[in-house]
Design a protein around this motif. Structure first.
Motif, PDB file in Angstrom:
ATOM      1  N   ARG A   1       0.808  -1.168  -0.082  1.00 16.07           N
ATOM      2  CA  ARG A   1       0.122  -0.078   0.078  1.00 16.07           C
ATOM      3  C   ARG A   1       0.766   1.212   0.187  1.00 16.07           C
ATOM      4  N   SER A   2       2.158   1.273   0.356  1.00 17.32           N
ATOM      5  CA  SER A   2       3.025   2.393  -0.058  1.00 17.32           C
ATOM      6  C   SER A   2       3.057   2.798  -1.241  1.00 17.32           C
ATOM      7  N   ALA A   3       2.815   2.012  -2.369  1.00 13.64           N
ATOM      8  CA  ALA A   3       3.052   2.295  -3.974  1.00 13.64           C
ATOM      9  C   ALA A   3       1.959   3.477  -4.018  1.00 13.64           C
ATOM     10  N   PRO A   4       0.699   3.230  -3.943  1.00  6.02           N
ATOM     11  CA  PRO A   4      -0.291   4.397  -3.971  1.00  6.02           C
ATOM     12  C   PRO A   4      -0.221   5.605  -2.891  1.00  6.02           C
ATOM     13  N   LEU A   5       0.259   5.241  -1.671  1.00  6.36           N
ATOM     14  CA  LEU A   5       0.455   6.444  -0.657  1.00  6.36           C
ATOM     15  C   LEU A   5       1.731   7.234  -1.513  1.00  6.36           C
ATOM     16  N   PHE A   6       2.721   6.784  -1.899  1.00  2.00           N
ATOM     17  CA  PHE A   6       3.785   7.319  -2.595  1.00  2.00           C
ATOM     18  C   PHE A   6       3.105   8.441  -3.575  1.00  2.00           C
ATOM     19  N   GLY A   7       2.392   8.069  -4.416  1.00  2.00           N
ATOM     20  CA  GLY A   7       1.768   9.105  -5.586  1.00  2.00           C
ATOM     21  C   GLY A   7       0.876   9.866  -5.002  1.00  2.00           C
ATOM     22  N   GLY A   8       0.119   9.219  -3.918  1.00  2.00           N
ATOM     23  CA  GLY A   8      -0.747  10.342  -3.053  1.00  2.00           C
ATOM     24  C   GLY A   8       0.008  11.370  -2.483  1.00  2.00           C
ATOM     25  N   LEU A   9       0.988  11.123  -1.704  1.00  2.00           N
ATOM     26  CA  LEU A   9       1.748  12.201  -0.957  1.00  2.00           C
ATOM     27  C   LEU A   9       2.340  13.148  -2.033  1.00  2.00           C
TER      28      LEU A   9
ATOM     29  N   SER B   1      -5.130   3.206   6.069  1.00  2.00           N
ATOM     30  CA  SER B   1      -5.736   2.102   4.962  1.00  2.00           C
ATOM     31  C   SER B   1      -6.236   0.819   5.629  1.00  2.00           C
ATOM     32  N   VAL B   2      -7.297   0.531   5.194  1.00  2.00           N
ATOM     33  CA  VAL B   2      -7.958  -0.636   5.382  1.00  2.00           C
ATOM     34  C   VAL B   2      -8.284  -0.766   6.977  1.00  2.00           C
ATOM     35  N   VAL B   3      -8.507   0.371   7.651  1.00  2.88           N
ATOM     36  CA  VAL B   3      -8.767   0.242   9.042  1.00  2.88           C
ATOM     37  C   VAL B   3     -10.181   0.694   9.497  1.00  2.88           C
ATOM     38  N   TRP B   4     -10.895   1.519   8.560  1.00  2.00           N
ATOM     39  CA  TRP B   4     -11.764   2.153   8.749  1.00  2.00           C
ATOM     40  C   TRP B   4     -13.112   1.029   8.998  1.00  2.00           C
ATOM     41  N   GLN B   5     -13.264   0.049   8.302  1.00  6.78           N
ATOM     42  CA  GLN B   5     -14.060  -0.921   8.739  1.00  6.78           C
ATOM     43  C   GLN B   5     -13.971  -1.749  10.230  1.00  6.78           C
ATOM     44  N   TYR B   6     -12.922  -1.581  10.609  1.00  8.26           N
ATOM     45  CA  TYR B   6     -12.682  -2.109  12.192  1.00  8.26           C
ATOM     46  C   TYR B   6     -12.882  -0.990  13.365  1.00  8.26           C
TER      47      TYR B   6
ATOM     48  N   LEU C   1      -5.961  14.745   4.465  1.00  9.88           N
ATOM     49  CA  LEU C   1      -6.427  13.522   4.773  1.00  9.88           C
ATOM     50  C   LEU C   1      -6.190  12.566   3.399  1.00  9.88           C
ATOM     51  N   LEU C   2      -5.463  11.534   3.486  1.00  8.78           N
ATOM     52  CA  LEU C   2      -5.035  10.708   2.240  1.00  8.78           C
ATOM     53  C   LEU C   2      -5.176   9.339   2.972  1.00  8.78           C
ATOM     54  N   VAL C   3      -6.394   8.587   2.467  1.00  9.18           N
ATOM     55  CA  VAL C   3      -6.573   7.213   2.850  1.00  9.18           C
ATOM     56  C   VAL C   3      -6.878   6.248   1.504  1.00  9.18           C
ATOM     57  N   PHE C   4      -6.653   4.883   1.881  1.00 13.77           N
ATOM     58  CA  PHE C   4      -6.904   3.886   0.805  1.00 13.77           C
ATOM     59  C   PHE C   4      -7.790   2.759   1.679  1.00 13.77           C
ATOM     60  N   GLU C   5      -9.140   2.966   1.283  1.00 15.79           N
ATOM     61  CA  GLU C   5     -10.127   2.100   1.952  1.00 15.79           C
ATOM     62  C   GLU C   5     -11.309   1.408   1.190  1.00 15.79           C
TER      63      GLU C   5
ATOM     64  N   TYR D   1     -17.067  -4.205  -3.471  1.00 20.12           N
ATOM     65  CA  TYR D   1     -16.268  -3.067  -2.874  1.00 20.12           C
ATOM     66  C   TYR D   1     -15.226  -2.789  -4.010  1.00 20.12           C
ATOM     67  N   GLU D   2     -14.955  -1.470  -3.608  1.00 18.97           N
ATOM     68  CA  GLU D   2     -13.419  -1.162  -4.401  1.00 18.97           C
ATOM     69  C   GLU D   2     -12.631  -0.338  -3.411  1.00 18.97           C
ATOM     70  N   PHE D   3     -11.381  -0.864  -3.628  1.00 19.71           N
ATOM     71  CA  PHE D   3     -10.430   0.131  -2.849  1.00 19.71           C
ATOM     72  C   PHE D   3      -9.846   1.408  -3.488  1.00 19.71           C
ATOM     73  N   GLN D   4     -10.111   2.409  -2.557  1.00 24.03           N
ATOM     74  CA  GLN D   4      -9.917   3.749  -3.309  1.00 24.03           C
ATOM     75  C   GLN D   4      -8.892   4.623  -2.798  1.00 24.03           C
ATOM     76  N   LEU D   5      -8.052   5.252  -3.423  1.00 20.29           N
ATOM     77  CA  LEU D   5      -7.179   6.242  -2.472  1.00 20.29           C
ATOM     78  C   LEU D   5      -7.822   7.621  -2.884  1.00 20.29           C
ATOM     79  N   LEU D   6      -8.158   8.222  -1.575  1.00 17.76           N
ATOM     80  CA  LEU D   6      -9.191   9.385  -1.547  1.00 17.76           C
ATOM     81  C   LEU D   6      -8.305  10.494  -0.753  1.00 17.76           C
ATOM     82  N   LEU D   7      -8.268  11.695  -1.449  1.00 19.96           N
ATOM     83  CA  LEU D   7      -7.298  12.953  -0.878  1.00 19.96           C
ATOM     84  C   LEU D   7      -8.327  13.963  -0.476  1.00 19.96           C
ATOM     85  N   ARG D   8      -8.100  14.536   0.750  1.00 19.82           N
ATOM     86  CA  ARG D   8      -8.908  15.856   1.111  1.00 19.82           C
ATOM     87  C   ARG D   8      -7.759  16.959   1.537  1.00 19.82           C
TER      88      ARG D   8
END
Length: 361
Positions: A120-128, A280-285, A313-317, A326-333
């Motif tokens: 998950r660091s790969a999309p995070l890297f581009g998102g940052l 990343s993938v923690v919101w459901q818990y 806010l940068l999340v992958f959820e 479900y679709e795992f999406q990279l979201l930025l605010r």
């Protein structure tokens, strides 16, 4: 019914891990018949589906294999050098369950599923990179902001060093080419910024988790390794490389609930720094109460953000896109300015990933 939860977990891994699928289907049948699995799972009969008891069961067995204490079963586990023979897998698992029933029961009862997937660091890297570029543009800066990265639900903190990872994108290597962790990013498209001429600078990193994993210890390494499906060798090797990188670049993870921890971390905006809250993938818990509190804490911090001390806010959820999909999406605010983007979507482990920037509504 516990057997039904095992079958639910088996369905999740049917296409991606035949070994885990076969193990859990057999264990569900054994549970129904009151076999040795019922003894191993005693005390967990009323577990919620969200605690994924089937994957805790599979992880506990995998841990015994990785510790070298189940050699016959290890012959089926690629993570231990074996090759799966599915018709005899359960037959070889039964003596291990019988011999280690009490130990397995205690381990299953005391553990939580934690994959801490470094892919998950790969999309995070581009998102940052995207976040720093957009924040600088909004502030009228010629150079991107440096970053303070805060991860909620960080587990072992393996995704708190995105600048120390090498990312293969086509014929190009981005990030740190000397890193022990090399990710084939599997990108379709690209982030909406020029990564080749932009340097990611992290000036602060911190993480929290209700059950942090100390990856400097053998116990912590085994804990995370055990939850990787044993026949997914690329993922398993990726995790081992991420654990090696963590030893070279330690980042402690604090035991704390996310909302309370963020109150302290976001109390004072830092000038010339983009503060990024990431998960990343923690919101459901998270409980409904924690989700509401987290939103309130973030809204309060967003109100204090300024163009020269911005907040992201940068999340992958996973997000529901269909009643049963479900679709795992990279979201930025980004604050201030009201930037709200969906940057792309990908596999739950972060690789592969497709970039397609559009509004996040």
């Amino acid at each position: 019914m516990l057997a039904e939860l095992f079958l639910d977990a088996a369905a999740i891994c049917r296409e991606h891990s035949p070994l885990t699928h076969t193990l859990l289907v057999s264990a569900a049948d054994d549970l129904t018949r009151g076999g040795i699995t019922a003894k191993v799972m005693a005390g967990s009969e009323c577990d919620r589906g969200g605690t994924v008891p089937g994957l805790r069961f599979a992880g506990a067995l995998h841990r015994l294999v990785l510790e070298g204490r189940a050699p016959t079963l290890a012959a089926h586990y690629p993570s231990a050098g074996g090759r799966p023979h599915l018709p005899t897998l359960w037959q070889d698992a039964l003596p291990v369950l019988d011999e280690h029933a009490d130990e397995l029961r205690a381990l299953i009862a005391s553990t939580v599923v934690q994959t801490n997937e470094p892919g998950r660091s790969a999309p995070l890297f581009g998102g940052l990179h995207t976040a720093t570029h957009l924040a600088a543009e909004a502030a009228g800066r010629r150079t991107p902001f440096c970053v303070k990265l805060l991860e909620v639900g960080a587990s072992g903190g393996l995704n708190l060093r995105p600048h120390r990872v090498a990312y293969r994108v086509g014929d190009t290597v981005l990030g740190d080419p000397g890193s022990p962790l090399v990710l084939d990013a599997g990108w379709t498209g690209r982030p909406p910024v020029d990564l080749a001429h932009q340097h990611l600078r992290l000036v602060g990193r911190a993480g929290c988790d209700l059950n942090p994993v100390d990856v400097s210890t053998e116990d912590g390494r085994l804990h995370l390794s055990s939850f990787v499906w044993a026949d997914q060798l690329p993922r398993f090797r990726r995790l081992q490389a991420a654990l090696d990188l963590a030893l070279l670049d330690p980042v402690p993870v604090r035991r704390a609930a996310g909302p309370e921890w963020l109150v302290d971390q976001l109390a004072r905006p830092e000038r010339d720094v983009l503060t990024v809250v990431w998960h990343s993938v923690v919101w459901q818990y998270a409980s409904p109460a924690d989700r509401a509190m987290g939103r309130a804490v973030l809204a309060d911090a967003a109100a204090r953000a300024t163009p020269m001390a911005p907040l992201a806010l940068l999340v992958f959820e996973p997000r529901r896109t269909h009643p049963d999909r479900y679709e795992f999406q990279l979201l930025l605010r980004l604050w201030p300015g009201g930037v709200s983007l969906r940057l792309g979507s990908g596999a739950g482990h972060g690789i592969p990933f497709e970039w397609h920037t559009r509004p996040w509504v």
